[in-house]
Enzyme design. Sequence first.
Site, PDB file in Angstrom:
ATOM      1  N   MET A   1       4.654   3.253   2.088  1.00 51.14           N
ATOM      2  CA  MET A   1       5.836   3.069   2.929  1.00 51.14           C
ATOM      3  C   MET A   1       6.171   4.355   3.670  1.00 51.14           C
ATOM      4  SD  MET A   1       8.222   1.126   4.011  1.00 51.14           S
ATOM      5  CE  MET A   1       9.357   1.754   5.233  1.00 51.14           C
TER       6      MET A   1
ATOM      7  N   HIS B   1      -2.068   5.862   8.580  1.00 57.22           N
ATOM      8  CA  HIS B   1      -1.182   4.785   9.050  1.00 57.22           C
ATOM      9  C   HIS B   1       0.292   5.163   8.837  1.00 57.22           C
ATOM     10  CE1 HIS B   1      -0.100   0.451   9.633  1.00 57.22           C
ATOM     11  NE2 HIS B   1       0.898   0.794   8.860  1.00 57.22           N
ATOM     12  N   GLU B   2       0.609   5.567   7.618  1.00 56.78           N
ATOM     13  CA  GLU B   2       2.015   5.891   7.335  1.00 56.78           C
ATOM     14  C   GLU B   2       2.458   7.102   8.151  1.00 56.78           C
ATOM     15  OE1 GLU B   2       3.325   3.514   5.911  1.00 56.78           O
ATOM     16  OE2 GLU B   2       1.532   2.664   4.989  1.00 56.78           O
TER      17      GLU B   2
ATOM     18  N   GLU C   1       3.960  -2.394  13.449  1.00 55.70           N
ATOM     19  CA  GLU C   1       2.793  -2.584  12.584  1.00 55.70           C
ATOM     20  C   GLU C   1       1.502  -2.807  13.367  1.00 55.70           C
ATOM     21  OE1 GLU C   1       2.893  -1.529   9.857  1.00 55.70           O
ATOM     22  OE2 GLU C   1       4.961  -1.676   9.170  1.00 55.70           O
TER      23      GLU C   1
ATOM     24  N   GLY D   1       0.801  -1.224   0.000  1.00 57.91           N
ATOM     25  CA  GLY D   1       0.000   0.000   0.000  1.00 57.91           C
ATOM     26  C   GLY D   1       0.831   1.271   0.000  1.00 57.91           C
TER      27      GLY D   1
ATOM     28  N   ASN E   1       8.764   5.942   4.841  1.00 59.28           N
ATOM     29  CA  ASN E   1      10.102   6.539   4.855  1.00 59.28           C
ATOM     30  C   ASN E   1      10.077   7.906   5.529  1.00 59.28           C
ATOM     31  OD1 ASN E   1      10.788   4.446   2.856  1.00 59.28           O
ATOM     32  ND2 ASN E   1       9.455   5.690   1.559  1.00 59.28           N
TER      33      ASN E   1
HETATM   34  N1  B3K Z   1       5.979  -0.700   6.499  1.00 57.93           N
HETATM   35  C1  B3K Z   1       5.456  -0.880   5.171  1.00 57.93           C
HETATM   36  C2  B3K Z   1       5.462  -2.291   4.721  1.00 57.93           C
HETATM   37  C3  B3K Z   1       6.713  -2.715   4.077  1.00 57.93           C
HETATM   38  C4  B3K Z   1       6.567  -4.087   3.466  1.00 57.93           C
HETATM   39  C5  B3K Z   1       7.842  -4.553   2.930  1.00 57.93           C
HETATM   40  N2  B3K Z   1       7.747  -5.826   2.285  1.00 57.93           N
HETATM   41  C6  B3K Z   1       4.092  -0.329   5.037  1.00 57.93           C
HETATM   42  C7  B3K Z   1       3.312  -0.235   6.273  1.00 57.93           C
HETATM   43  O1  B3K Z   1       2.964  -1.186   6.921  1.00 57.93           O
HETATM   44  O2  B3K Z   1       3.052   0.861   6.671  1.00 57.93           O
HETATM   45 ZN    ZN Z   2       2.715  -0.054   8.697  1.00 56.81          ZN
END
Ligand code: B3K
Ligand code: ZN
Length: 907
Positions: free
Chosen positions: A278, A312-313, A335, A276, A280
Amino acid sequence: MRDAQARTIFLKDYTAPAFLIEKTELHFDLEETQARVSSRLLIGRNPELAGNDQDTLQLDGQDMVLESLRIDGTELTSDDYEIADESLTIRALSSFASQSLDEGFVLECVTLIKPQENTSLEGLYKSRTMFCTQCEAEGFRKITYYLDRPDVMSVFTTTIVADKQRYPVLLSNGNDIARGDLDNDRHWVSWEDPFRKPCYLFALVAGDLRHIEDTFTTCTQRDISLRIFVEEKDLDKCDHAMASLKHAMRWDEEVYGREYDLDIFMIVAVDDFNMGAMENKGLNIFNTSCVLANPATTTDLAFQRVESVVAHEYFHNWSGNRVTCRDWFQLSLKEGFTVFRDAEFSADMGSRSVKRVENVSFLRTAQFAEDAGPMAHPVRPDSYMEISNFYTLTIYEKGAEVVRMIRELLGPENFRAGSDLYFERHDGQAVTTEDFVCAMEDASGMNLTQFRRWYTQAGTPQLKISDNYDASAQTYELLVRQSCPPTPDQSHKEPLHIPLRMGLLDADGNELPLVLDGDQGALATAPTERVLEVTREVQSFVFKGIRSKPVPSLLRGFSAPVKLYFDCSRDDLLFIMTRDSDGFNRWSAAQDLAVAVIQEMLTQQQAGEQPQIDVRLINAVGDVLRSAVDDARGAGELDQAMLAQLLSLPSEAYLGELSDEIDVDGIHVVREMLADTLAATHTETFAELYALCQSDAPYSPDALSIARRALKNCCLAYLVRTQEPGWLEVCAGQFTDAGNMTDVDAALRLLINSRAPEAEPLRAQALADFYQRWQHESLVVNQWFSVQAIASRPGTLQQVKALMTHEAFDIRNPNKVRALISAFCNMNAVNFHDLSGEGYTFLADQVIILNRLNPQIAARLLTPLTRWKRYNPARQHLMKAQLERVQADPELSKDVYEVVSKSLKSS
Ligand code: B3K
Ligand code: ZN
């Protein structure tokens, strides 16, 4: 297998890193056939590791060509290091460093990579015309040699050099600190991220992008610049994401006391993305499907998804980035907690009860199935082969339920104190789920020793509850037995600490005061709802002062992720459905009633009898419908948003998950029969309600409008079932005239699934028109693929195969794979499980192709085949044969190898 070294990584083998990287300076030269990555790393021995005299440095790295390597300015020759498939090792390190390794040294490394050929969409790759990255979990090692593990945190500066025309926008984490032009129409931008972070949070984007911009003023009056970057054609679809972002920022301040830390927050939308989005640092990268939205192209469901994924992000900035994971076994630390946070946010933004219903339906269908299958694992796994396979519903959804249970046990104030303590204590650190639980304990004084088993035990616990009313003593007893079925590697389970929220209703529907045997408090002041703490295998709870046999309302709000068995009569279910004060349990009782009726019909059908429908269910639906009509006229009392949920039958997938052996066809037939009967019996009321739910108001994605559209389209679905041509015409009319995608999409789905002969030409026309109209909107084309893939009529697999050769299909694009292939295999049980076995062969074919292109997507795609033990022997045999065919591929990726071998193990 290609990765002969595919081995299992164990949590028990964790050791702290011998070296740390204090500073990371990266320089990217992006060209049309390759990228040159130069890194300058300030490395030193980890001072916290007692007696650390490590003299060998092993860096992670794969799929790259090393051009040069220097330590403290001295060039190393190929004799000075060893390169393997996934690492670079330098022995006798101290002989190259200019001072003691404890003082640190500078490692400079230049590598060549080929983003254009990177179809795994991990590391640095190209999506359409832009460069972008995905580093979590272990993608950074495809960019440069590094200590690619989350407990190595570093301060990053990044310079990107690229062609100015093609890539006018160059982005990375943090703040841009300098830029300039070079010869040959090239330019550069430098970024600096002041916050230490693990490399999985690194990001880079280069492309011809436009952006919308807004400002958010934080609780301490800092102005944050917010930017959403997209391709020019998508500029009209960013407003909802921006509004959602601002809501999320405010909510995190108000509910968790978390303020944003950098001066700029950026989101970039990319079309080719494995999941969905990321998180960063300061530069979230999103799948277009989770950021773009406008009423003409986007359904209500997708609007809500954008809101929740953006939130969420964003929430990860604290739960994940400021406080990160020590190792990947701790993945649920960020998560599970962040899913819990985004679910609460969505509940606050929309309808709390609907959000809970949606979450629980999903959990009970999909996560419970995972927990009962060959890939079952604890919320904190003990081992993995490929961490990408562990971004699961267990880590995310069950992980969120575990956090929710902590709040149930601690209460909201202590929970907030616990989260404050967690963030304060561990800011800037890489920690474990144990640290999270300790913070919760320390802030609340609560003992969570037994509760910790939720992190280490896999499987869905079962609660079997029986009751006993003693009229003479005026006591009411609930006898609770807990157990948990064995899962791979865990045959024996210890009892868990389970919060069981409940109430008791008397015959008039009044909530009774709850005083347990042994309690001091008086009846008059006792609460009418309690959270019972179930801790033993068998445990009795006796309530005093109960004057007549009550009806228990158990597991309110789904206070624990368990399977509840309580022998509740259908009349009692009807009673709870209308009288319980807990909205979730009213819905849950309605579902349980429908499940009981459908299961009874299924048994009759399997015995060759004509299935009989319990008239109480038909009448109950009539009652709900009439209240809904009153409500729409402004006279009712029902929670508007819950109506569509109350009128929807349990899904085939959920009914399957409840069965020991899944009778795919039987479930489909009886469920359809029931729905047809409800439609035929209540046609007029459905029609009245459909009319009452029409609205001329401009589209708005608020909870009430969404609820009304859901209800309207739920009515239309029943009406189309009557097969009366008139309703098909109404449906076709809605398809052509509706002003928003929610209504268009609903009508299209109904036209495609209608069994009426008159639907045939309408269907063909609608599909052609839809494609014609929306062919330039990739996300809408995905919907077009999906509606066709999930049609239950015969011949759908041929149609899916034909669509794979359509101009708009591209197997390298994960959204397309999900829209067509995954949709068919996961949401079209009757066709996927066709007894010819063709569905299984089809899936295996696609997995074998994708295994070479994109292992993560291939492994995920396999999921429906892994459930082979749930079906009858004929299907088991066919499914297993396809798993074996996949397993025989000599070039299996680690990802697919792990899933297929675990699925076939102990078979
Ligand atoms: N943290 C990322 C997920 C990364 C998956 C890598 N294979 C998105 C999320 O859960 O917010
Ligand atoms: Zn996440």
